[in-house]
Each structure stands twice: as C-alpha cells, then as structure tokens.
Design a protein around this motif. Structure first.
Motif, mmCIF file in Angstrom:
data_model
loop_
_atom_site.group_PDB
_atom_site.id
_atom_site.type_symbol
_atom_site.label_atom_id
_atom_site.label_comp_id
_atom_site.label_asym_id
_atom_site.label_seq_id
_atom_site.Cartn_x
_atom_site.Cartn_y
_atom_site.Cartn_z
ATOM 1 N N GLU A 281 54.483 14.407 6.078
ATOM 2 C CA GLU A 281 55.613 14.922 5.301
ATOM 3 C C GLU A 281 55.509 14.476 3.848
ATOM 4 O O GLU A 281 55.843 15.230 2.929
ATOM 5 C CB GLU A 281 56.934 14.452 5.929
ATOM 6 N N ILE A 282 55.028 13.248 3.630
ATOM 7 C CA ILE A 282 54.809 12.771 2.259
ATOM 8 C C ILE A 282 53.785 13.680 1.567
ATOM 9 O O ILE A 282 53.973 14.089 0.418
ATOM 10 C CB ILE A 282 54.337 11.297 2.271
ATOM 11 N N LEU A 283 52.715 14.020 2.275
ATOM 12 C CA LEU A 283 51.688 14.919 1.723
ATOM 13 C C LEU A 283 52.277 16.305 1.436
ATOM 14 O O LEU A 283 51.995 16.909 0.404
ATOM 15 C CB LEU A 283 50.522 15.057 2.701
ATOM 16 N N ARG A 284 53.085 16.810 2.372
ATOM 17 C CA ARG A 284 53.661 18.151 2.198
ATOM 18 C C ARG A 284 54.617 18.190 1.022
ATOM 19 O O ARG A 284 54.579 19.108 0.197
ATOM 20 C CB ARG A 284 54.430 18.567 3.470
ATOM 21 N N TYR A 285 55.474 17.190 0.930
ATOM 22 C CA TYR A 285 56.618 17.300 0.028
ATOM 23 C C TYR A 285 56.219 17.261 -1.443
ATOM 24 O O TYR A 285 56.821 17.924 -2.272
ATOM 25 C CB TYR A 285 57.647 16.200 0.325
ATOM 26 N N ASN A 286 55.217 16.475 -1.768
ATOM 27 C CA ASN A 286 54.764 16.387 -3.162
ATOM 28 C C ASN A 286 53.242 16.395 -3.194
ATOM 29 O O ASN A 286 52.621 15.358 -2.994
ATOM 30 C CB ASN A 286 55.280 15.092 -3.807
ATOM 31 N N THR A 287 52.662 17.537 -3.459
ATOM 32 C CA THR A 287 51.196 17.625 -3.467
ATOM 33 C C THR A 287 50.631 16.827 -4.651
ATOM 34 O O THR A 287 51.257 16.726 -5.693
ATOM 35 C CB THR A 287 50.742 19.089 -3.621
ATOM 36 N N ASN A 321 54.121 24.709 -0.304
ATOM 37 C CA ASN A 321 54.465 23.674 0.680
ATOM 38 C C ASN A 321 55.960 23.614 0.964
ATOM 39 O O ASN A 321 56.388 22.886 1.857
ATOM 40 C CB ASN A 321 54.003 22.295 0.188
ATOM 41 N N HIS A 322 56.754 24.338 0.159
ATOM 42 C CA HIS A 322 58.190 24.406 0.411
ATOM 43 C C HIS A 322 58.584 25.823 0.849
ATOM 44 O O HIS A 322 59.748 26.204 0.732
ATOM 45 C CB HIS A 322 58.964 24.000 -0.849
ATOM 46 N N SER A 351 48.446 20.921 1.134
ATOM 47 C CA SER A 351 48.191 19.851 0.160
ATOM 48 C C SER A 351 46.705 19.649 -0.096
ATOM 49 O O SER A 351 46.321 19.134 -1.144
ATOM 50 C CB SER A 351 48.810 18.546 0.665
ATOM 51 N N PHE A 352 45.875 20.021 0.874
ATOM 52 C CA PHE A 352 44.418 19.903 0.692
ATOM 53 C C PHE A 352 43.780 21.274 0.479
ATOM 54 O O PHE A 352 42.564 21.423 0.586
ATOM 55 C CB PHE A 352 43.788 19.223 1.911
#
Length: 416
Positions: A281-287, A321-322, A351-352
């Motif tokens: 979720e950390i990766l998703r929320y802020n790329t 991602n959002h 994110s990747f």
C-alpha cells in the motif's frame, strides 16, 4: 477530445507542496487520456491517467517508443538523446530485451533474497544510530541509508565513497529544485563525475573480476560483443539512481503516511507480521517515479482518443495507482490493510511500471522497504513531525527533501 485546462502535470511547482491528490482526481475524472498544455516548453502532451490505457501503451513499444525522445518526461536537447539511448530505460525492442538479459541475472528473486541478512544488519545499525536520540532528519539519516549502501555494494563501490554518490545522485536528479541543485550544468557535471568513476571501476574489474552488477554488465555480451564503455557508464548511472533514490523516496513517503495515520501505524506496531502487506500500500499510494514518457510512432486511437505520430505521451503512474476502476471508491484513502482484502495488490499497482520496462529492481526495492519498515516501526515509537516535511520540486521523482521527526528515545539496553 478530453482537454484539461486546470493544471500542467509537467510543471515542477505542481508538486512543490507534495502530491496534489485532489487535482489529480479531477484530471482522472476528465478521462483516461487527457490532452494537456505545457506553457513552459510549448509542447502539448497526452496525460494517461488510468490503468487500462497505461497498460495498453506500455505493452505496445512499436506504437509508443521509449527511444524516440527518451523515457524521461522532461524535454531534452537533441544532442543529448543519442548517448542516453544507451541506458536500458531509453531502449525499444529488440535492443531492450538483449540488454535486459545481461542485467537481469543480478536481480533474480533468489539472488535478491540472499541479501536479506546483510541488509537487515545494515538496517539495524541505521536505526541504532538514531533510536536513543529521540529525533532525527528522517530522509538523509534513515530513509537514504540502506538503498544507497545496498546499491553501492551491488555495484562494487566501496562504502567510503557513499557520501560522494549521495551528493551526485541528488545533483543529477533534482535539477528542477533550486535547493538541491544550483544549475542544470551542475547536474551534467555530476553525471560526468559518475561516468568517470564507472570507467575506473571497469578498469579495476578487468584487472580483478568481481561478482557484482558491474561485473555482470561488463562480462555480458550484446550481439556477440562486450558492451561499450560508454553504454556501461550510462547503465551504471541508471542503476545507481533507480536503485538508490526511488527506494529512499518510498521509505520516506511511507513513514510520512504512517505518521499522518497514527491508528494505522499502531496497527502495524501491534501486528508486525502485516508490515510486508502494508508495504504494497505504501508503494501504491505514493509512487517513487511520478511519470515517464513515450512518443507515438504512428497515428493511433486509444480509448477513443486520436493520438498522432510524434505526439508526446505521459504515463502518470501516480494517478493510475489511484484509479477508482481498479482500487474501488476508497482508492484515494491510504489503508495498510488493503492488501489483506485485495491479495493481488502487488500485481495491481503500477509503481514499478508494466510491460517490457517493468522495473528490473522491483524485488530489491520491496526487500529494502520491508526490512527498513520492520526495523523502524517497532523502535521509533510515537513519532511526531517536527516542522513541515519538505518535498522536492519535481514532476519526475516524488521525493522528500527533509522530514524532521521526534519519537520516544529508546533506552540503550533495547538497542543491544
């Protein structure tokens, strides 16, 4: 045509106070592919805001080239294009796959897992260095350390040179931010310094071969020939920046999000086995990387939009991602339990990236993020902001410049 009058996603000021979540939602609501103006350069572009369109464009390199005007979202002078096409991120098939094969061996899941014990030891020492003080500047003292140590070790760079590389990386990548880099020229000088260092490393490897990413690149063959010194230099820069700055950013932004959501932080303190899930979720929320570029190689229609040959296309990973179509109505809510109810979250966020340019270091980034969070969360208790976090003024890298925090000082015995 979806025309978007209310923001320029390629203006670094758009991100100077952090990610403009609501503004991005407005743009996403305007359509999956939105025509935008860029008064700074005078070059309009298509902003790709939703995942389905992004996946199509990313998976069709014949229609949408990374090499034509490079994969970086900024406009670059023509004379810089040719040398930078030697970096894997700026390649199209078939060269891209050939070079990727050479690099891939250094980043296999099995090989990355073998680094865990060493990384955890580094992570403990990083937290040890601040835990008893009760305060720190989180970005440089905590978030930046493991990604830099790890990538330098993998590249075969001695640790005593890491401060040099920390400074060079900042100067190269943050040319838009007046606090980080004096001029564009300073960024070019830093690149030359790194290229010179890489050339020295290549000479040393030939005299005394090392089992490192540097060694894998120099020993690899491209069309039956060793890669050129120049190509090695550009690859070295890309791996250095990609493997260092991006993970630093995700660790810093992750800590910020947890501090802004103390109930979620407490959930992870109480359930440390959920930290791995929370990292997705950390990766998703802020790329870490906000956007990349593709250039249309022919006229093509995507999602009802007519894209012309030569058009600039911006893949905006953060807004994809959002995407409410993928993540539901609460897509803009940070929720560390999302992966528990969406077990394929790791596959769903972008994110990747996606397609042939999917980040080759994703296993490494995930391992570093998880280990750092597993060491930070139980030990830096009750963290509070000491002043406002400062964000880097960039439309390319979603980085933090400074985040001063306080926390309950750890008694010396706990650190033992």
């Amino acid at each position: 045509m979806n025309q978007c009058p209310f923001a320029n996603l390629l203006d670094p000021d758009t991100y100077a106070q952090g990610m403009p979540y609501e503004k991005l939602q407005e743009i996403r609501n305007a359509g999956p592919i939105v025509k935008m103006q860029d008064p700074t350069t005078g070059i309009p572009y298509w902003a790709v805001t939703r995942q389905e369109a992004m996946d199509f464009i990313s998976k069709n390199p014949k229609l949408f080239s990374s090499a034509e005007r490079l994969a970086f979202p900024m406009e670059l002078p023509d004379y810089t294009l040719e040398p930078q096409r030697m970096a894997i991120i700026n390649m199209d098939p078939p060269e891209h796959q050939k070079v990727r094969r050479i690099v891939r061996n250094a980043f296999t899941p099995k090989r990355v897992e073998s680094y865990e014990a060493k990384f955890r030891e580094h992570a403990r020492q990083i937290v040890d260095a601040v835990a008893s003080r009760g305060e720190c500047e989180f970005v440089e003292e905590v978030a930046a350390e493991l990604p830099l140590i790890a990538i330098l070790e993998l590249l075969g760079v001695p640790l005593e040179d890491r401060k040099k590389f920390f400074d060079w990386t900042n100067t190269m990548i943050f040319a838009d931010d007046p606090d980080m880099s004096v001029t564009e020229e300073a960024g070019q000088i830093a690149s030359l310094e790194v290229l010179g260092y890489a050339a020295d490393l290549a000479t040393k490897h030939r005299a005394n071969p090392q089992d490192t990413i540097t060694g894998a690149l120099l020993d690899g063959k491209l069309n039956g020939e060793p890669i050129t010194e120049e190509m090695f230099g550009w690859m070295f820069i890309l791996i250095l920046v990609g493997g260092n700055e991006s993970t630093r950013t995700v660790i810093a932004q992750g800590m910020r999000l947890l501090m802004e959501n103390p109930d979620q932080l407490q959930y992870l303190v109480d359930n440390p086995d959920k930290i791995g899930d929370a990292c997705e979720e950390i990766l998703r929320y802020n790329t870490a990387f906000i956007s990349m570029r593709r250039t249309a190689t022919e006229d093509v229609e995507v999602d009802g939009v007519q894209i012309k040959k030569g058009d600039k296309v911006i893949l905006h990973y953060h807004t994809a991602n959002h995407d409410e179509d993928v993540f539901g109505e609460d897509a803009m809510t940070f929720d560390v339990t999302r992966a528990e109810r969406m077990p394929d979250l790791y596959n769903q966020h972008r994110s990747f990236g996606i397609g042939q340019h999917f980040c080759i270091g994703s296993h490494l980034a995930r391992l570093e993020l998880r280990i750092m969070m597993e060491e930070i969360i139980p030990r830096l208790r009750n963290p509070q902001f000491k002043g406002e976090p400062k964000f880097v003024r960039s439309f390319f890298v979603n980085a933090m410049k400074e985040m001063n925090i306080t926390f309950d000082p750890e008694a010396a015995t706990n650190a033992a």
